[in-house]
Structures are given as structure tokens and as C-alpha cells.
Design an enzyme around this catalytic site. Structure first.
Site, PDB file in Angstrom:
ATOM      1  N   VAL A 296       0.837  -1.212   0.000  1.00  0.00           N
ATOM      2  CA  VAL A 296       0.000   0.000   0.000  1.00  0.00           C
ATOM      3  C   VAL A 296       0.862   1.248   0.000  1.00  0.00           C
ATOM      4  CG1 VAL A 296      -1.599   1.349   1.413  1.00  0.00           C
ATOM      5  CG2 VAL A 296      -1.986  -1.083   1.054  1.00  0.00           C
ATOM      6  N   ILE A 299       2.940   1.886  -3.433  1.00  0.00           N
ATOM      7  CA  ILE A 299       2.222   2.348  -4.631  1.00  0.00           C
ATOM      8  C   ILE A 299       2.021   3.851  -4.483  1.00  0.00           C
ATOM      9  CG2 ILE A 299       0.005   2.293  -5.852  1.00  0.00           C
ATOM     10  CD1 ILE A 299      -0.275  -0.618  -5.003  1.00  0.00           C
ATOM     11  N   ASP A 343      -1.978  37.356 -33.790  1.00  0.00           N
ATOM     12  CA  ASP A 343      -2.391  38.400 -34.715  1.00  0.00           C
ATOM     13  C   ASP A 343      -2.101  39.752 -34.077  1.00  0.00           C
ATOM     14  OD1 ASP A 343      -5.780  37.193 -34.531  1.00  0.00           O
ATOM     15  OD2 ASP A 343      -4.616  38.227 -32.997  1.00  0.00           O
ATOM     16  N   ASP A 660      -9.280  35.279 -34.092  1.00  0.00           N
ATOM     17  CA  ASP A 660     -10.544  35.867 -33.643  1.00  0.00           C
ATOM     18  C   ASP A 660     -11.693  35.578 -34.608  1.00  0.00           C
ATOM     19  OD1 ASP A 660      -9.454  37.530 -35.527  1.00  0.00           O
ATOM     20  OD2 ASP A 660      -9.186  39.241 -34.183  1.00  0.00           O
ATOM     21  N   ASP A 664     -10.673  31.343 -38.593  1.00  0.00           N
ATOM     22  CA  ASP A 664      -9.411  30.960 -37.949  1.00  0.00           C
ATOM     23  C   ASP A 664      -9.531  29.601 -37.254  1.00  0.00           C
ATOM     24  OD1 ASP A 664      -8.123  33.243 -38.709  1.00  0.00           O
ATOM     25  OD2 ASP A 664      -8.575  34.343 -36.862  1.00  0.00           O
ATOM     26  N   ASN A 726       8.228   6.836  -1.513  1.00  0.00           N
ATOM     27  CA  ASN A 726       7.724   5.461  -1.633  1.00  0.00           C
ATOM     28  C   ASN A 726       8.857   4.471  -1.852  1.00  0.00           C
ATOM     29  OD1 ASN A 726       5.020   6.081  -1.293  1.00  0.00           O
ATOM     30  ND2 ASN A 726       4.820   6.665  -3.426  1.00  0.00           N
ATOM     31  N   ASN A 756       2.890   6.659   5.459  1.00  0.00           N
ATOM     32  CA  ASN A 756       2.331   6.845   4.124  1.00  0.00           C
ATOM     33  C   ASN A 756       1.198   7.868   4.133  1.00  0.00           C
ATOM     34  OD1 ASN A 756       2.168   6.098   1.391  1.00  0.00           O
ATOM     35  ND2 ASN A 756       0.283   4.996   1.870  1.00  0.00           N
ATOM     36  N   THR A 759       2.701  11.573   5.251  1.00  0.00           N
ATOM     37  CA  THR A 759       3.551  12.272   4.283  1.00  0.00           C
ATOM     38  C   THR A 759       2.890  12.395   2.908  1.00  0.00           C
ATOM     39  OG1 THR A 759       4.619  10.198   3.905  1.00  0.00           O
ATOM     40  CG2 THR A 759       5.763  11.755   5.328  1.00  0.00           C
ATOM     41  N   ASP A 760       2.454  11.285   2.372  1.00  0.00           N
ATOM     42  CA  ASP A 760       1.891  11.283   1.012  1.00  0.00           C
ATOM     43  C   ASP A 760       0.865  12.382   0.817  1.00  0.00           C
ATOM     44  OD1 ASP A 760       3.324   9.257   0.009  1.00  0.00           O
ATOM     45  OD2 ASP A 760       1.593   8.100  -0.716  1.00  0.00           O
TER      46      ASP A 760
HETATM   47  P1  ATP Z   1      -5.305  40.776 -37.205  1.00  0.00           P
HETATM   48  O1  ATP Z   1      -6.412  40.948 -36.211  1.00  0.00           O
HETATM   49  O2  ATP Z   1      -5.237  39.413 -37.793  1.00  0.00           O
HETATM   50  O3  ATP Z   1      -4.022  41.351 -36.797  1.00  0.00           O
HETATM   51  P2  ATP Z   1      -6.512  42.768 -38.795  1.00  0.00           P
HETATM   52  O4  ATP Z   1      -7.638  42.909 -37.874  1.00  0.00           O
HETATM   53  O5  ATP Z   1      -5.615  43.930 -38.972  1.00  0.00           O
HETATM   54  O6  ATP Z   1      -5.634  41.567 -38.523  1.00  0.00           O
HETATM   55  P3  ATP Z   1      -8.407  42.240 -40.848  1.00  0.00           P
HETATM   56  O7  ATP Z   1      -9.480  42.496 -39.878  1.00  0.00           O
HETATM   57  O8  ATP Z   1      -8.416  41.007 -41.674  1.00  0.00           O
HETATM   58  O9  ATP Z   1      -7.015  42.276 -40.200  1.00  0.00           O
HETATM   59  O10 ATP Z   1      -8.334  43.507 -41.778  1.00  0.00           O
HETATM   60  C1  ATP Z   1      -7.563  43.510 -42.947  1.00  0.00           C
HETATM   61  C2  ATP Z   1      -7.750  44.830 -43.667  1.00  0.00           C
HETATM   62  O11 ATP Z   1      -9.117  45.019 -43.969  1.00  0.00           O
HETATM   63  C3  ATP Z   1      -7.341  46.043 -42.843  1.00  0.00           C
HETATM   64  O12 ATP Z   1      -5.997  46.357 -43.053  1.00  0.00           O
HETATM   65  C4  ATP Z   1      -8.252  47.129 -43.361  1.00  0.00           C
HETATM   66  O13 ATP Z   1      -7.676  47.756 -44.492  1.00  0.00           O
HETATM   67  C5  ATP Z   1      -9.493  46.374 -43.812  1.00  0.00           C
HETATM   68  N1  ATP Z   1     -10.558  46.450 -42.815  1.00  0.00           N
HETATM   69  C6  ATP Z   1     -10.500  46.102 -41.531  1.00  0.00           C
HETATM   70  N2  ATP Z   1     -11.671  46.286 -40.930  1.00  0.00           N
HETATM   71  C7  ATP Z   1     -12.525  46.743 -41.848  1.00  0.00           C
HETATM   72  C8  ATP Z   1     -13.910  47.100 -41.846  1.00  0.00           C
HETATM   73  N3  ATP Z   1     -14.645  47.011 -40.762  1.00  0.00           N
HETATM   74  N4  ATP Z   1     -14.438  47.549 -43.003  1.00  0.00           N
HETATM   75  C9  ATP Z   1     -13.715  47.615 -44.113  1.00  0.00           C
HETATM   76  N5  ATP Z   1     -12.422  47.277 -44.179  1.00  0.00           N
HETATM   77  C10 ATP Z   1     -11.815  46.857 -43.073  1.00  0.00           C
END
Ligand code: ATP
Length: 926
Positions: A296, A299, A343, A660, A664, A726, A756, A759-760
Site C-alpha cells: 500500500v 504504490i 495576430d 478571432d 481561424d 515510496n 504513508n 507524508t503522502d
Molecule cells: P489581425 O487581427 O489578424 O491582426 P486585422 O484585424 O488587422 O488583422 P483584418 O481584420 O483582416 O485584419 O483587416 C484587414 C484589412 O481590412 C485592414 O488592413 C483594413 O484595411 C481592412 N478592414 C479592416 N476592418 C474593416 C472594416 N470594418 N471595413 C472595411 N475594411 C476593413
């Protein structure tokens, strides 16, 4: 309420999907502006919470009884019955007490672990965006609530990446596509509509409905909830997959297989003890009890509990540092992470966007003001300008406000102060604030130019298109990445004149966009088109836009600043010191990304940046090579991210990746640690992730890695302590069997069980609460193949076990050579217990001197040590225990000798650690 039987599917003539929208509103007794707040409680009372009841949990009684269904209890009970047979009633009672105490401790631990998991589940519970209690739709703000709080009649807003929270009837859609594979098995997304569907349609064909648990692939929509909880389609077939349930980490699995192996060793060791005892002429029954006690205690039964508790402590420490673990195996991988792919926007930067420049009519206009306060001047070369002076500026500002889903509002703080805040995408929020600085108010403009259709923003497209009604005409506004907007634009407005957008002008704009990007700005282009043909449908307009047949007019560029988070630079340095690479993968422009990358220390001179186009034109083998030297990936799509993770993994890297957007999810699933954003992340990414950051902050990933390393170190400490104690006991018993020629055994079986238990339990668990050591982020990551029990631990176990055996045998055979058996056994028993206590102190760090660590930072171990030592004193000096354990009180001098022997273990360990540190230093110097 007209509703019967909790089913809001039919008004007795028509099913929800067969009704006209207005009838659906009437039937569900709700409005486009949402349910009034005072109805919510009544509806909740009537329909309950929006929850799927999963299978019944194990009852507490069952959980308790299961604590006794294990081999250790069987062996203990067998030993107890044997004791009864030889007439040792006290032994029997003590053994039964031990079994009970062990069972209760195990039960408490399991309940605690379950509660910890429950609170994790509620932290990651899905949310939904709804509209309630809103008088005037123009001034409404949607808000997020926990999905379980939804009631029938609620208005829900849906967008790409959302998990649909309840069954609902759609009344507004913009390119809404839903993945319904969960319900229908259909792998292609379903394009949703709002018009009534004919009766007799199957669930899959009810395209104006959305169903709980399915996910929005793209587009946007608004819907009225008609069924919640168990009344939803998914509830009916009770098929919701409860993801957070599979919470067994590979580490736990590895440890339970290790425990089994150690169990086999323990079995053979006690069998050997038994045989040796018989050879030495001891009674068979006595030897059976003794061997059972040896089994015992040899183990390492505390091992699985130690792992669970260490993981649970790690999880709660991570929560305090803004990281929620969704899958326990993430902790294991976190400790081994070699690369973090992050990102940019919001993770490395603050996501507090402010428009700083607008480039129109060939003029760079600076926009003043700070944050989201809509006050600021428009200046050119330092001179304030009037908006109307410029022909294109009012147009661009108006369109910035119109092509916008964000909401700017004032929020009252507790101290009665008001702050401005953005609801929605911060990029769009920045545009809204800039427009309001020139009195262009989105809400007023929306009354004048109501939106009739749109193509929502998606990071793969990098633009957003909105279509507005303007008298008989339609107004189309598109904004997005400059190169995309320039590609779709055929002309440009300069000083009120519409002229052809030729290559020369395009070059000029491109250069300006690159200039802004190289300064770290996020740059957007914006264009519009006015359509006078009132016969053309919005679907046709969108199709024409997509095929570039529309005459879009380029207006200008908008440069937005998004400063890096203050703590990020230091976090990146900490990651680098810990041997972890940091890579940025962003949708933003290469120059913007590089500028920020340089600023925060990701892109130093020896590394390069590349963008999506360059990735596409690189062969797989070249790309894999580039992964060594490239630190910034810009303009990446979700597929690129997936390629990056796979590439890194093929090189043996352990990858943590953030995401996000809904797209993704595949990359997050592939990564060793998929990290979703708690604030900006979609439900789909959160589902795919193994960790969620509650503050979206890169620094929290590095902190989580640190905690992951601490968990691994603490588990290693616990394992080392358990195995040394042990094994120490078994080796001591075996050696004494061979070397000591006495008519008595070195300990009584109950003594073995006592050591045992004392301590254990308390000491191993206390090791799980060890704080992090200072240099935990100054060492390279552990290798995934690193075993919990490596050669150095085995050597260490043998070393400690030999010291223990020598100490016990010395006190039994030399110090108390001619004393009574009871005294001899009491002495060796106490030496063994004290050796374990010192061993626990030594086990608090594998390489650091215990005198440097101190005791104040782990109160649990201090408490454990005092408790163990105190109990041992009672075991020797309390007559009750003298009776049960067959001990006798010791002299003061005995205690001095015992403490002297006990501390040898600390001395030996300190010497070993000193040489280990010296060796590590030498390796570092080389
Ligand atoms: P990450 O979060 O991956 O770093 P990001 O948020 O900068 O990237 P995206 O959201 O894909 O990347 O945006 C890419 C491009 O799209 C931006 O550089 C911008 O020019 C354009 N963009 C971002 N948001 C908008 C929006 N709401 N409307 C129109 N164009 C947009």
C-alpha cells in the site's frame, strides 16, 4: 399570451416558417425593437432557461462509493481481515479508519475538481447578441447576454462566427449562410432567406429559420426566437455536444499509466519482502499483513490526485492572469510552447483606433482629438480648415458614417462621469468618431439614407459594401484595404470633379497608402457609386459590384492609428528570453505590420516580413525554410495561418496560435494551443480554442506559458517527492530484511501505513501550490518528449532512497542496538517520518537552494510540514497513539539525533543542486 404548451411553432393554422414576418411578430408577441424588459421574468417563468439538459451526473453517493473500488483499498481490507484473524483488533480498526479517511479525502478532491470544471464551463458559456426594450430602433443598442438567458420572443443578431443560441425565425438577412451539418449532416452551408417557406418543408428546407447549435459561416442576420432549451431542434434530439466535458489531459493519462507500472514494481517489491520474511522465519500471517502494508505504501497512490490538484491550481492561477483553459491538455502543451503566432490588431495593439489622417483631393488632412471623444479639428499643415472648404471631405465623412456598423455611445461610470465608448468593430468606431467631429451623425444620416443591403466585412475579402436608399436612387459605399478599393474603382473625385482613375493617379494614391502604412497606420480606402436605375435589384447591384461592372468612384484614404499595448514589448522580451519565438500573422498591410513589429521587438534586423501574395508564390519547401527567418506575415488569410501552423509543426515546433475570426478555427484546432480572444473572438473560434484570453492581450499568452511551465515543474516536484518517499520506504524495508538480524521487523505494518498517510497526503498536495521560481522564464522550453521520470530523477530517487535506508538502519542497528524492540521500532519509524518531511522541503525545487526560496511564499507547505511534524510528535508521545501504533515516548536526545539524521537528506540534496547549478552555468557559458 396566446401560446400553448411551450411550443411556439404554430398558431394552429400555420407553422412559424410558413408565416409572413408580420404575423410571426404578432404570434410571438414581440416587436422589431425587442421584448420589453418587464416581460422577461414572466417569460422565463413560463419557458425556463435556454439550456440543454445533459445526461444526469454521477450522484454524490455514487462518487463516494467509487472511492473504495480500487486495488489499494482491497489490499488494505485484506490486511485488516488478516489482522483480525491473528487477533489484532486495533490493527483492524486502524486499517478501516485509514480506508475511510482515504476515501473521504479522495471524495473531497473529486468534488473540488468537479466544481473547478463547472466554474470553467460557466466562464466559457456561450453568449448572444440581442435587442430588448428599445423604444426607437434608430437609437437602439444591441447588447450581449449569456445565451441561457434568452427567452422566446427575443430579437437576436447574428454574424459570421456566431453559434446560434436558440431556434429563431429570420426577418432580416445579408448574405447569411449557416452551417447546419450538426442537425442535417449537410456539409455545405445553407443560404438563408426571410420569405415564408411552403408547408411540408423538411427541417433542412426551412431556410427562413435558424437552429440552435448551428454556426453562421458568413453574412449577417436578425431573427425572432421561437424555441429555447429542450424545445429547440437540437434539444429535442438531445444532441448538443458538450465540449468542455472531455477534460482529461494527456499528462493525466501518462501519469496513470506510470502509476500502473509503479504498481507492478511495488507488487514485486512487497512479494520479495514477504519471501525474505518467511526465509527469516517470521510468521506467515504476520508477514502477509506486513507485505500488504508495504504494498500500500509503495504504490504512489497520491499521484493522480497530485496531478489533478496541480492542474486545478494552475488553471485558477491562469484565470487570475486572464487566460481561461478550455481543454486541460493545453496546460501540458503550454509549458512546452516554442513559438507563439499572434495576430496584431487588439492582441499586440490596443484596438483603440483613432483616425489621424484623411487623404482627399490630393491633400493630407490631419484629424485632431484623442480617443473616442468626438471633438477634434481638421487641419492642413497646422491650419484649421472648414469642412465645407473641401469638396470631397464632407462626402467621405458622410460615407464613413453610413458604411458603418459600430455604435458610439456615452457610458456613465460609477462616479457619475461619462465616457465615450464604441460598441462593435473599433476600426469602424474610429470612422464614426472622425465623422462626428465634423457633425456627421450616423443615426441622422441613417434616417436619410436607410441601408437596404450589404456585403459584410470578412477578413478574406478585406472590404465591406453597403447599399442605401436615397430617394429614387441607390447609394453604394465600399471601404476596405486600399489595394482592393483601388482595384474596384474606375474613377476618382478630385476637387469635386470626377476623373478617370488612371495609372498615374493610382501610383500616387498607392505611394501615399504605403507611406501611411510604413508609419504604422492601418489604412483604408473608400469609394462610392450612385445608381439611378431604380429597376435594378440590390442582388444585381452586388453581383455587378463583384464582377467589377459598377462605376465605383474612389474618394480617398483614411489612416488610423492603433498604438501597441504598453506591456507587449516586455512580454515579447520575456518570451524571447524563455527561448520562445514570436511571430505576427495579421490581415493588415505588410508595411503597417512591419512598423509595429519593429516597434515592439518582433521584427529585428536579422528577420524578414512577407505578405500573403509572397506566401502564395513560395513553394512549400521554401516556405518551411522561411519560417526560420520570417517574423511578420501580413495580409494573411485564414488559409495562410493554417499553412503557417502546419509548417511550424512539421519543424517540430510546439505552436500557440491566436485567432478571432470564424475562419481561424481550423488553424486554432491544428495548433498545439489554440488561443481565442474573449472580447473580440467569435463563438466558433472559442469552441475551437483550447484557451481563451479574457483581455485579448498578448501578454496574457506569455503569462499562461509561464504558468504552464510552473504546473509542469510542480508536477515534477510532486512526482519526485512521491517516488523518493515510496521507493525510500521499500528500499529501506528490503535492505533491512537483508542486513538486520533481529527477531523483530524494522517497523510495524501500522507504522508503515501511518508514514504513508501523513507524508503522502498533506506534503505532496502542498508541493502543487509551489510558486513559480524566478528563472522559470529564463530557461528554454521543455522538450515534448521529456519524460516526467528522466534519468536524473531516477538517479535522484536512488540517492535519496539510499540516504533514507542508511538513516533508518543506522538508528535501528547502531544507535539503539541493545534497546527494546518497541523503542527500536519507534526510533526507526520516527526517523523515516522525519526523513520524509526533510525530503519534502528539499523537493520544493529541483535546482534552487531551499535557503534561497524561503517558506513565506507557500503557506500550504508550511502548514503541511507543521502538521506532519506535529502528528509525528503525537504518534510518539500521546499514549493513545502509543497503544495503536505500538510506539513508546522518546528522549530529548533521541529527537536531536533524529533531526540530525533527517537533515542529512537536505544536505545531500543541497550539494546535488549546487553541482547541478554549476553544470548548467558551464553549459550556458559554452
Ligand atoms: P489581425 O487581427 O489578424 O491582426 P486585422 O484585424 O488587422 O488583422 P483584418 O481584420 O483582416 O485584419 O483587416 C484587414 C484589412 O481590412 C485592414 O488592413 C483594413 O484595411 C481592412 N478592414 C479592416 N476592418 C474593416 C472594416 N470594418 N471595413 C472595411 N475594411 C476593413
Amino acid at each position: 399570451m396566446t401560446i400553448r404548451d411551450n411550443e411556439l411553432i404554430s398558431d394552429q393554422t400555420k407553422l412559424v416558417h410558413e408565416m409572413e414576418i408580420n404575423d410571426t411578430f404578432k404570434f410571438l408577441e414581440t416587436k422589431i425593437t425587442g421584448l420589453p424588459e418587464q416581460d422577461i421574468d414572466i417569460l422565463r417563468e413560463k419557458y425556463g432557461w435556454n439550456e440543454i439538459q445533459t445526461q444526469d451526473r454521477r450522484s454524490r453517493a455514487k462518487m463516494f462509493s467509487e472511492q473504495f473500488l480500487n486495488p489499494i483499498t482491497y489490499v488494505l481490507l485484506a490486511a485488516g481481515i488478516l489482522s483480525l484473524l491473528v487477533g489484532k483488533l486495533t490493527n483492524f480498526i486502524v486499517i478501516v479508519a485509514i480506508v475511510l479517511i482515504n476515501g473521504i479525502i479522495g471524495f473531497i478532491q473529486e468534488v473540488k475538481a468537479e466544481n473547478a470544471l463547472d466554474s470553467l464551463k460557466s466562464m466559457t458559456a456561450p453568449e448572444a447578441t440581442i435587442l430588448r426594450d428599445c423604444g426607437n430602433v434608430l437609437h437602439c443598442t444591441q447588447y450581449r447576454i449569456k445565451a441561457r438567458e434568452i427567452v422566446p420572443g427575443d430579437i437576436i443578431y447574428l454574424e459570421a462566427g456566431d453559434k446560434i443560441p436558440a431556434d429563431a425565425r429570420l426577418f432580416e438577412v445579408a448574405n447569411l449562410q449557416v452551417d447546419e451539418a450538426l442537425l442535417t449532416g449537410e456539409s455545405l452551408p445553407v443560404r438563408k432567406i426571410t420569405t415564408p417557406v411552403l408547408s411540408g418543408a423538411s427541417v433542412a428546407d426551412r431556410k427562413n429559420l435558424v437552429f440552435s447549435g448551428t454556426t453562421v459561416v458568413s453574412g449577417r442576420g436578425k431573427a425572432i426566437v421561437y424555441a429555447i432549451g429542450m424545445k429547440t431542434q437540437v434539444g429535442k434530439i438531445a444532441e448538443l455536444i458538450n465540449q468542455t466535458k472531455e477534460m482529461k489531459s494527456p499528462l493525466e493519462k501518462r501519469v496513470s499509466s506510470l502509476s500502473k507500472k509503479l504498481g507492478v514494481i511495488a507488487f514485486f517489491a512487497s512479494a520479495l519482502t514477504f519471501i525474505l520474511g518467511i526465509i527469516r522465519g517470521f510468521d506467515i500471517l504476520d508477514m502477509l499483513i506486513f507485505a500488504s502494508a508495504t504494498l500500500v505504501s509503495s504504490i504512489p497512490s497520491g499521484l493522480p490526485a497530485t496531478i489533478t490538484i496541480t492542474l486545478a491550481i494552475g488553471v485558477s492561477r491562469m484565470v487570475k492572469r486572464n487566460a481561461i483553459i478550455r481543454k486541460l491538455n493545453a496546460i501540458d502543451s503550454l509549458g512546452a510552447v516554442t513559438t507563439i503566432v499572434s495576430d496584431k490588431t487588439g492582441t499586440l495593439t490596443q484596438n483603440q483606433m483613432t483616425v489621424k489622417h484623411i487623404f482627399v483631393d490630393n491633400t493630407d488632412i490631419e484629424v485632431g482629438g484623442v480617443g473616442y471623444i468626438p471633438i477634434g479639428d481638421f487641419t492642413v499643415d497646422g491650419e484649421i480648415i472648414s469642412i465645407t472648404q473641401h469638396s470631397t471631405l464632407p462626402l467621405i465623412l458622410q460615407n464613413m458614417a453610413l458604411s458603418n456598423d459600430a455604435i458610439l455611445r456615452q457610458h456613465e461610470l460609477e462616479n457619475d462621469e461619462f465616457v465615450w465608448e464604441i460598441v462593435g468593430d473599433p476600426t469602424e468606431g474610429a470612422l464614426l468618431v472622425a465623422a462626428l467631429k465634423a457633425q456627421f451623425n450616423k443615426l441622422e444620416l441613417m434616417g436619410e439614407y436607410p441601408r437596404i443591403d450589404e456585403i459584410p466585412f470578412e477578413s478574406a475579402n478585406k472590404y465591406m459594401l453597403t447599399i442605401h436608399k436615397n430617394d429614387a436612387n441607390s447609394l453604394l459605399i465600399v471601404k476596405g484595404a486600399p489595394e482592393v478599393i483601388m482595384q474596384v474603382s474606375k474613377s476618382i473625385t478630385v476637387d469635386g470633379q470626377k476623373i478617370a482613375f488612371d495609372d498615374k493617379l493610382k501610383d500616387q494614391i498607392e505611394q501615399k497608402a504605403e507611406y501611411y502604412a510604413s508609419e504604422g497606420y492601418r489604412v483604408l480606402g473608400i469609394a462610392y457609386h450612385e445608381e439611378s436605375n431604380s429597376n435594378i435589384t440590390t442582388d444585381d447591384l452586388k453581383a455587378k459590384f463583384e464582377s467589377r461592372e459598377l462605376e465605383m468612384i474612389f474618394m480617398g484614404l483614411i489612416a488610423i492609428i492603433d498604438p501597441p499595448r504598453e506591456e507587449v514589448k516586455e512580454a515579447i522580451l520575456r518570451a524571447h528570453n524563455a527561448g520562445i519565438k514570436v511571430i505576427m500573422a495579421t490581415g493588415d498591410h505588410k508595411l503597417t505590420a512591419s512598423s509595429i513589429g519593429k516597434d515592439i521587438g518582433i521584427l529585428t534586423t536579422e528577420f524578414t516580413a512577407m505578405d500573403g501574395k509572397e506566401i502564395d508564390s513560395t513553394s512549400e519547401s521554401e516556405f518551411i525554410e522561411k519560417l526560420d527567418t520570417n517574423r511578420v506575415f501580413a495580409r494573411v488569410s485564414p488559409e495562410h495561418k493554417y499553412r503557417i501552423v502546419n509548417g511550424l509543426k512539421s519543424k517540430g515546433e510546439i505552436v500557440a496560435m491566436t485567432g478571432d475570426g470564424a475562419n481561424d478555427a481550423p488553424a486554432l484546432k491544428t495548433a498545439d494551443v489554440g488561443v481565442a480572444m474573449g472580447i473580440t473572438g467569435t463563438d466558433v473560434t472559442k469552441d475551437a480554442a483550447s484557451m481563451i484570453l479574457t483581455d485579448d492581450n498578448f501578454a496574457s499568452i506569455v503569462n499562461a506559458v509561464e504558468e504552464g511551465r510552473v504546473v509542469y515543474e510542480n508536477i515534477k516536484k510532486g512526482v519526485k517527492f512521491l517516488l523518493t518517499t515510496n521507493m525510500g520506504e521499500v528500499i529501506t524495508i528490503l535492505v533491512s530484511m537483508l542486513l538486520i538480524n533481529s527477531e523483530a521487523l524494522i517497523f510495524t505494518p501500522i507504522m508503515i501505513l501511518w508514514v504513508n498517510l501523513v507524508t503522502d497526503g498533506s506534503l505532496t498536495v502542498a508541493l502543487a501550490a509551489e510558486p513559480r521560481e524566478n528563472d522559470v522564464m529564463l530557461r528554454p522550453p521543455k522538450k515534448p518528449e521529456d519524460s516526467l521520470i528522466d534519468r536524473s530523477i531516477i538517479a535522484n530517487i536512488l540517492l535519496v532512497a539510499s540516504v533514507m535506508a542508511a538513516g533508518v538502519i543506522f538508528i535501528f542497528n547502531v544507535y539503539s542496538k541493545d534497546d527494546s524492540i518497541v523503542r527500536k521500532e519507534t526510533l526507526s519509524f520516527t526517523v523515516l517520518a522525519v526523513l520524509q518531511i526533510f525530503n519534502a522541503i528539499a523537493s520544493r525545487s529541483n535546482r534552487e537552494s531551499i535557503f534561497k526560496i524561503g517558506f513565506r511564499n507557500n503557506r500550504m507547505i508550511l502548514f503541511g510540514l507543521i502538521a506532519s511534524f506535529g502528528l509525528q510528535i503525537l504518534a510518539v508521545h500521546l499514549s493513545f497513539f502509543n497503544l495503536i501504533l505500538e510506539t513508546t515516548p522518546l528522549l530529548f536526545i533521541d529527537w536531536v539525533v533524529i533531526l540530525g539524521i533527517g537533515s542529512t537528506i537536505l544536505i545531500v540534496e543541497e550539494v546535488r543542486k549546487y553541482f547541478l547549478r554549476r553544470k548548467e552555468k558551464l553549459v550556458l557559458m559554452k
